[in-house]
Design an enzyme around this catalytic site. Structure first.
Site, short mmCIF file in Angstrom:
data_model
loop_
_atom_site.label_atom_id
_atom_site.label_comp_id
_atom_site.label_asym_id
_atom_site.label_seq_id
_atom_site.Cartn_x
_atom_site.Cartn_y
_atom_site.Cartn_z
CE LYS A 1 -4.02 -2.16 1.76
NZ LYS A 1 -5.38 -1.99 2.14
CG HIS B 1 -13.41 -1.64 7.18
ND1 HIS B 1 -13.96 -0.44 6.79
CD2 HIS B 1 -12.92 -1.44 8.42
CE1 HIS B 1 -13.79 0.44 7.76
NE2 HIS B 1 -13.18 -0.15 8.77
NE ARG C 1 -7.87 -10.23 -5.18
CZ ARG C 1 -9.00 -9.65 -4.82
NH1 ARG C 1 -10.08 -9.73 -5.57
NH2 ARG C 1 -9.09 -8.95 -3.71
CD GLU D 1 -5.37 5.80 3.85
OE1 GLU D 1 -4.42 5.70 3.04
OE2 GLU D 1 -6.46 5.27 3.66
#
Ligand code: ADP
Length: 516
Positions: free
Chosen positions: A126, A245, A302, A210
Site C-alpha cells: 500500500k 470493511h 486479479r 492516512e
C-alpha cells in the site's frame, strides 16, 4: 488505437484452476465456454466439492489446511507441468496476488493468467502503490509517504492533518491491520494493535497513516490491460455496503456516478494501471467523498468477487477477456468506450450468521433452492447436500440480478430472494430481505459505514424471506382443504396458495425467523 500484436498468439488449450469454491466454478465455466480444457486442484476437504465435479480433470493437492494445499505454489506449478496445462488461473485469494508465485510460473514456462510480478508487487504494497500513484497524478488519500517508525510519529502526523485518521498495514488486505482513530488518546494503542495484527496476518508489521474520509462511498473501476500497452476502463462498481470493511452487496453502475464522473474515475484508473505496466484484469478501488472528490485506495491485481455485475451491464465475459489477453491478443473494439446498460446488483452469500456478529456457520447444506427467471444469475460454488468446510472463506456463492434500471433490478432481487432457500447453515438472506425494504438503500443513499450503523441500531431486523416455504407441504395441505371444500360444495377462493393456507389455519409460525 489498439496496436497489432507483435508476438504470435500463445496457445492455451488447457488451464489449471488453482482455487476452490464459487470462483473455481466461475473460471471452469468460462473455460468450457471457450472450448478450453479445465483442470482444478482440490484439498481433502473439497474432495466432493462442485469444482471437482464440474472440471474436466481434478487433482488432489494436499490436506485441508490451505498452507498445505491451495497455497502450495511449488506443487501447483509442478502439477501444471505434469498434466500439460498451458496456463494457471489463480481466481482470487490464495496465490492470486503472490508475486513470487507468478515468478515461479514464468520460470516454469506456464502462463500465469494475471499481471506480471513487478506490477503485482508494486500494487501489493500500500505504501509503495500510494507513492507510485501520487507520481502518476492519481489522487490518493492525504497521508504518510513512509512506514511509521513509532506511535509518536503517528501522533505528529495526525496532529498535522487532524483527526480522525486511519492506521493501515502496508501489506494489508481483507480489512486486517486497520484501525480507525478518532481521539489522540487512542492513537498509541491503535498503532500497537495494527502493527501486531499486520505482523500476524501478513508477516510484515509495517503500518502507515492516512486521513480518514468521513462516510465515503467505495467505488471501484474495472480495468483491462492487454500486453501491447492498451488499458481500458469498463466502468464502476458501487461497493459501499460493507460489514466491518468487507463488501457484502455490490452494484453497477453506482447510483451517484454520472457519465462525467465515470469518465474521470476511469481515466484515473487507466493511469494507475499504466503507471505500473499492468496487464490483464484488475480493479482500482477509490473512496468517493460526499463532495464528489475521489481518492485511490488500492488496486486488486486479479479478478474480483463482484466482477459479475460488470459483466451483466457490459455484456462482456471477463474470464474470456483474461484468457484472450493471456494469449497475447490485443483488446478489440468491444472493450473501448464501454457504457453500462441497465443495472446489476450482487448479494454475497456466506455461511455465517449476520445476527450473531457474522460468526461462521459451517455444516451441511440440507436444502438449496436457487431462484431462477428473468435477469437472475447464480454464481454458486455449492450444491444441496454439500459440506461447507470450516477451513476456508465461508463464501458459498453470489446471487446476481440484472434489470433495465435500478428499480427493476431491486424488484427482481426481491423476487429472487423470496425464491431462494438455503437450509442447514445460516446466511444473510433474512438481512438482505430487510435491506431490500430499507428506504436509504432504495434511494441509493449509501456509504461504507451504513450497514454496520443500521445493524447496530437494530434497523435491519430479519425479514420474512420466503413466499414459497415447503411447496410440497403447502400443495398437500391445499389438496386436503380443497377436497373438504368440494364436499361442502363451497366455491374455493381464487387466491394464492399462501393466503388459502393461512385461512385454513395451517400457517402458524411458518416463515418467522427461527422457523427454518
Ligand atoms: P483492505 O485491503 O484491507 O481491504 P482497504 O485499504 O481496501 O483495505 O480498505 C478497506 C475498506 O476500509 C474500504 O473499502 C473503506 O471502507 C475503509 N477505508 C479504508 N481507508 C479509509 C480511509 N482513509 N477513510 C475512510 N475509510 C477507509
Amino acid at each position: 488505437m489498439t496496436q497489432e500484436p507483435t508476438t504470435p498468439p500463445r496457445e492455451i488449450r488447457k488451464v489449471l484452476v488453482a482455487n476452490r469454491g464459487e470462483i473455481a466454478v466461475r473460471v471452469l465455466r468460462g473455460l468450457a465456454d471457450l472450448g478450453i480444457r479445465g483442470a482444478v486442484v482440490y484439498s481433502d476437504a473439497d474432495r466432493r466439492a462442485l469444482p471437482v465435479l464440474l472440471a474436466d480433470e481434478a487433482y488432489r493437492i494436499g490436506p485441508a489446511a490451505s498452507n498445505e494445499s491451495y497455497l502450495r505454489g511449488d506443487a501447483i506449478v509442478e502439477l501444471a507441468l505434469e498434466i500439460g496445462a498451458d496456463a494457471i488461473h489463480p481466481g482470487y485469494g490464495f496465490l492470486s496476488e503472490n508475486a513470487g508465485f507468478v515468478r515461479r510460473c514464468d520460470e516454469a514456462g506456464v502462463k500465469f493468467i494475471g499481471p506480471g510480478p513487478e506490477a503485482m508487487a508494486a500494487m501489493g504494497s500500500k505504501i509503495e502503490s500510494r507513492r507510485l500513484m501520487r507520481a502518476a497524478g492519481v489522487p490518493v488519500v492525504p497521508g504518510g509517504e513512509d512506514p511509521l517508525a513509532d506511535a509518536e510519529e503517528a501522533a505528529a502526523f495526525a496532529d498535522s492533518v487532524g483527526y480522525p485518521v486511519m492506521i493501515k498495514a502496508s501489506a494489508g488486505g481483507g480489512g486486517k491491520g486497520m484501525r480507525l482513530v478518532r481521539e489522540p488518546e487512542k492513537l498509541a494503542s491503535a498503532f500497537r494493535a495494527a502493527t501486531s495484527e499486520a505482523t500476524s496476518s501478513f508477516g510484515d508489521g509495517s503500518v502507515y497513516i492516512e486521513k480518514y474520509i468521513e462516510q465515503p462511498r467505495h467505488v471501484e473501476i474495472q480495468v483491462l490491460a492487454d500486453e501491447h500497452g492498451t488499458v481500458v476502463s469498463l466502468g464502476e462498481r458501487e461497493c459501499s455496503l460493507q460489514r466491518r470493511h468487507q463488501k457484502v452487496v455490490e452494484e453497477a453502475p453506482s447510483p451517484v456516478v454520472d457519465s462525467d464522473l465515470r469518465r474521470r474515475m476511469g481515466e484515473a484508473a487507466v493511469r494507475a494501471a499504466a503507471a505500473v505496466g499492468y496487464t490483464n484484469a484488475g480493479t482500482v478501488e477509490f473512496l468517493l467523498a460526499a463532495d464528489g472528490s475521489f481518492y485511490f485506495l488500492e488496486m486488486n491485481t486479479r479478478l474480483q468477487v463482484e466482477h459479475p455485475v460488470t459483466e451483466m451491464v457490459t455484456g462482456l465475459d471477463l474470464v474470456a477477456a483474461q484468457i484472450a489477453i493471456a494469449r497475447g491478443e490485443a483488446l478489440g473494439p468491444e472493450f473501448h468506450g464501454v457504457e453500462p446498460r441497465g443495472h446489476a446488483i450482487e448479494l454475497r452469500l456466506y455461511a455465517e450468521d449476520p445476527y450473531r456478529g457474522f460468526v461462521p456457520s459451517p455444516g451441511t447444506i440440507r436444502l438449496l433452492r436457487w431462484p431462477e427467471g428473468p435477469g437472475v444469475r447464480n454464481d454458486c460454488g455449492v450444491y444441496e447436500g454439500a459440506e461447507v468446510p470450516i477451513h476456508y472463506d465461508p463464501m458459498l456463492g453470489k446471487l446476481i440480478v440484472w434489470g433495465a434500471d435500478r428499480d427493476q433490478a431491486i424488484r427482481r432481487l426481491r423476487r429472487a430472494v423470496g425464491e431462494l432457500r438455503i437450509e442447514g447453515i445460516e446466511t444473510a438472506v433474512p438481512l438482505y430481505a430487510a435491506l431490500l425494504a430499507d428506504p436509504d438503500f432504495l434511494a441509493g443513499r449509501l456509504d461504507i459505514g451504513m450497514l454496520d450503523r443500521k445493524m447496530e441500531a437494530g434497523e435491519l431486523a430479519p425479514a420474512e424471506v420466503s413466499e414459497l416455504d415447503d411447496l410440497p407441504v403447502i400443495a398437500a395441505a391445499l389438496e386436503h382443504v380443497e377436497a373438504q371444500a368440494r364436499r361442502s360444495a363451497e366455491p374455493v377462493a381464487r387466491r394464492g396458495a399462501r393466503a388459502r393456507w393461512r385461512e385454513a389455519g395451517l400457517l402458524e409460525g411458518v416463515g418467522r425467523p427461527g422457523w427454518r
